[in-house]
Design a protein around this motif. Structure first.
Motif, PDB file in Angstrom:
ATOM      1  N   LYS A 229      70.991  28.103 -31.965  1.00 35.85           N
ATOM      2  CA  LYS A 229      71.374  28.327 -30.579  1.00 35.85           C
ATOM      3  C   LYS A 229      72.454  27.328 -30.164  1.00 35.85           C
ATOM      4  O   LYS A 229      73.458  27.689 -29.525  1.00 35.85           O
ATOM      5  N   GLY A 230      72.262  26.064 -30.533  1.00 35.30           N
ATOM      6  CA  GLY A 230      73.255  25.037 -30.212  1.00 35.30           C
ATOM      7  C   GLY A 230      74.559  25.241 -30.965  1.00 35.30           C
ATOM      8  O   GLY A 230      75.656  25.033 -30.423  1.00 35.30           O
ATOM      9  N   ALA A 231      74.466  25.674 -32.228  1.00 39.63           N
ATOM     10  CA  ALA A 231      75.667  25.901 -33.036  1.00 39.63           C
ATOM     11  C   ALA A 231      76.523  27.008 -32.444  1.00 39.63           C
ATOM     12  O   ALA A 231      77.760  26.900 -32.372  1.00 39.63           O
ATOM     13  N   GLN A 232      75.892  28.079 -32.011  1.00 36.98           N
ATOM     14  CA  GLN A 232      76.654  29.189 -31.435  1.00 36.98           C
ATOM     15  C   GLN A 232      77.290  28.799 -30.103  1.00 36.98           C
ATOM     16  O   GLN A 232      78.418  29.194 -29.801  1.00 36.98           O
ATOM     17  N   LYS A 233      76.565  28.025 -29.318  1.00 34.66           N
ATOM     18  CA  LYS A 233      77.129  27.557 -28.047  1.00 34.66           C
ATOM     19  C   LYS A 233      78.384  26.714 -28.299  1.00 34.66           C
ATOM     20  O   LYS A 233      79.420  26.898 -27.643  1.00 34.66           O
ATOM     21  N   ALA A 234      78.298  25.797 -29.258  1.00 27.17           N
ATOM     22  CA  ALA A 234      79.440  24.932 -29.574  1.00 27.17           C
ATOM     23  C   ALA A 234      80.608  25.741 -30.128  1.00 27.17           C
ATOM     24  O   ALA A 234      81.777  25.507 -29.789  1.00 27.17           O
ATOM     25  N   ALA A 235      80.316  26.724 -30.981  1.00 28.93           N
ATOM     26  CA  ALA A 235      81.374  27.552 -31.572  1.00 28.93           C
ATOM     27  C   ALA A 235      82.136  28.318 -30.498  1.00 28.93           C
ATOM     28  O   ALA A 235      83.368  28.451 -30.555  1.00 28.93           O
ATOM     29  N   LYS A 236      81.424  28.825 -29.497  1.00 28.42           N
ATOM     30  CA  LYS A 236      82.073  29.543 -28.399  1.00 28.42           C
ATOM     31  C   LYS A 236      83.023  28.623 -27.633  1.00 28.42           C
ATOM     32  O   LYS A 236      84.118  29.038 -27.224  1.00 28.42           O
ATOM     33  N   GLU A 237      82.626  27.380 -27.442  1.00 29.52           N
ATOM     34  CA  GLU A 237      83.483  26.426 -26.719  1.00 29.52           C
ATOM     35  C   GLU A 237      84.752  26.128 -27.518  1.00 29.52           C
ATOM     36  O   GLU A 237      85.846  26.021 -26.953  1.00 29.52           O
ATOM     37  N   VAL A 238      84.603  25.987 -28.828  1.00 33.47           N
ATOM     38  CA  VAL A 238      85.769  25.711 -29.672  1.00 33.47           C
ATOM     39  C   VAL A 238      86.741  26.891 -29.624  1.00 33.47           C
ATOM     40  O   VAL A 238      87.960  26.712 -29.491  1.00 33.47           O
ATOM     41  N   VAL A 239      86.208  28.109 -29.724  1.00 33.68           N
ATOM     42  CA  VAL A 239      87.050  29.306 -29.654  1.00 33.68           C
ATOM     43  C   VAL A 239      87.810  29.362 -28.332  1.00 33.68           C
ATOM     44  O   VAL A 239      89.017  29.648 -28.285  1.00 33.68           O
ATOM     45  N   ALA A 240      87.110  29.042 -27.239  1.00 33.04           N
ATOM     46  CA  ALA A 240      87.748  29.055 -25.912  1.00 33.04           C
ATOM     47  C   ALA A 240      88.853  27.990 -25.820  1.00 33.04           C
ATOM     48  O   ALA A 240      89.902  28.216 -25.204  1.00 33.04           O
ATOM     49  N   SER A 241      88.620  26.836 -26.450  1.00 33.50           N
ATOM     50  CA  SER A 241      89.619  25.756 -26.391  1.00 33.50           C
ATOM     51  C   SER A 241      90.901  26.132 -27.127  1.00 33.50           C
ATOM     52  O   SER A 241      91.997  25.700 -26.768  1.00 33.50           O
ATOM     53  N   ILE A 242      90.791  26.951 -28.156  1.00 31.58           N
ATOM     54  CA  ILE A 242      91.968  27.394 -28.915  1.00 31.58           C
ATOM     55  C   ILE A 242      92.833  28.296 -28.036  1.00 31.58           C
ATOM     56  O   ILE A 242      94.071  28.159 -28.005  1.00 31.58           O
ATOM     57  N   ALA A 243      92.188  29.207 -27.325  1.00 32.91           N
ATOM     58  CA  ALA A 243      92.935  30.090 -26.417  1.00 32.91           C
ATOM     59  C   ALA A 243      93.611  29.302 -25.324  1.00 32.91           C
ATOM     60  O   ALA A 243      94.770  29.552 -24.967  1.00 32.91           O
ATOM     61  N   THR A 244      92.898  28.306 -24.786  1.00 34.52           N
ATOM     62  CA  THR A 244      93.455  27.484 -23.708  1.00 34.52           C
ATOM     63  C   THR A 244      94.673  26.683 -24.180  1.00 34.52           C
ATOM     64  O   THR A 244      95.666  26.552 -23.470  1.00 34.52           O
ATOM     65  N   ALA A 245      94.599  26.170 -25.386  1.00 33.95           N
ATOM     66  CA  ALA A 245      95.693  25.361 -25.939  1.00 33.95           C
ATOM     67  C   ALA A 245      96.955  26.181 -26.151  1.00 33.95           C
ATOM     68  O   ALA A 245      98.061  25.626 -26.218  1.00 33.95           O
ATOM     69  N   ASN A 246      96.836  27.494 -26.260  1.00 36.07           N
ATOM     70  CA  ASN A 246      97.988  28.338 -26.537  1.00 36.07           C
ATOM     71  C   ASN A 246      98.496  29.099 -25.324  1.00 36.07           C
ATOM     72  O   ASN A 246      99.350  29.995 -25.441  1.00 36.07           O
ATOM     73  N   LYS A 247      97.995  28.770 -24.122  1.00 40.41           N
ATOM     74  CA  LYS A 247      98.485  29.420 -22.917  1.00 40.41           C
ATOM     75  C   LYS A 247      99.855  28.888 -22.542  1.00 40.41           C
ATOM     76  O   LYS A 247     100.146  27.710 -22.740  1.00 40.41           O
TER      77      LYS A 247
END
Length: 247
Positions: A229-247
């Motif tokens: 549960k914690g791993a999936q939560k962290a993975a979602k945050e990392v994915v979101a940070s990649i999109a944010t970095a490329n805006k």
């Protein structure tokens, strides 16, 4: 007689010279013919070369550019609150960045912490993840395709990990464009560990996250379900940070 002698001599001289001229002319003609033949051959070669030059060559293969052109700061990809929740008493709250020879394509960060609960024992948690960005390449394919292939390789690597036991693997949705999880137990340094792994792809970037833990001094090994549960939560945050970095 004396006046005619020179004249006869001149006539004889001309008579001798005329065949010589014809002989020279004949040689010149043969030589000229050979030269003409060589000239025709050269013309044919030139025409062939010109034809080759005029033949259109196939255009170089092209592939669309990859979606993401950069990676975020890995140690800032997870919120401070998330780290406090998943890795209590982390030694370095800011994380330990991975060494990378090419940070534009590869980045990662990790946290570790021992939560000492006195007589109830201690629990150790370790969270690490990496990001691998793929660029489009005419010879290798699009960045997305290359990333998709890498997901399979990373999942297979964990599934075949030496010493792993009770391996469970599943494809999941809701984390990037493609994701799989791998859970397994392992004996490391004389201690039982439980691992929760998420391998996900967002466009042309592959995120591989391993969240694991162990119990010391009588404490139980962290539950596999809680770790996942914690791993999936962290993975979602990392994915979101990649999109944010490329805006």
């Amino acid at each position: 007689m004396h006046r005619k002698a020179p004249r006869i001599a001149r006539i004889l001289t001309c008579a001798v010279a005329v065949p010589a001229l014809f002989a020279v002319a004949g040689c010149s003609s043969d030589s000229g013919s050979g030269s003409a033949s060589g000239s025709d051959g050269g013309t044919k070669k030139d025409q062939g070369a010109d034809t080759a030059k005029q033949t259109p060559s196939a255009p170089p293969a092209t592939v669309p550019p990859a979606k993401f052109a950069k990676l975020p700061d890995a140690c800032k990809a997870l919120a401070k609150k998330t780290i406090e929740e998943l890795v209590p008493k982390a030694e370095k709250a800011a994380g330990e960045p991975d060494a990378s020879s090419d940070p534009e394509k590869r980045r990662g960060c990790s946290w570790k912490g021992l939560d000492d609960k006195g007589q109830q024992g201690s629990q150790y948690h370790y969270l690490t993840f990496s990001m691998h960005r793929f660029e489009s390449n005419p010879a290798l394919g699009t960045g997305e395709k290359r990333a998709e292939e890498q997901v399979g390789k990373n999942v297979n690597k964990f599934q075949g990990k030496e010493g792993a036991k009770d391996i469970r693997s599943n494809a999941v949705s809701g984390i990037g464009d493609q994701a799989s999880t791998v859970s397994y137990g392992a004996r490391e340094g004389g201690t039982d560990f439980e691992h929760a792994v998420v391998v996900t792809r967002t466009a042309n970037v592959v995120v591989t996250l391993d969240y694991n833990g162990a119990g010391y001094s009588g404490a139980k090994v962290p539950a596999s379900a809680e770790l996942m549960k914690g791993a999936q939560k962290a993975a979602k945050e990392v994915v979101a940070s990649i999109a944010t970095a490329n805006k």
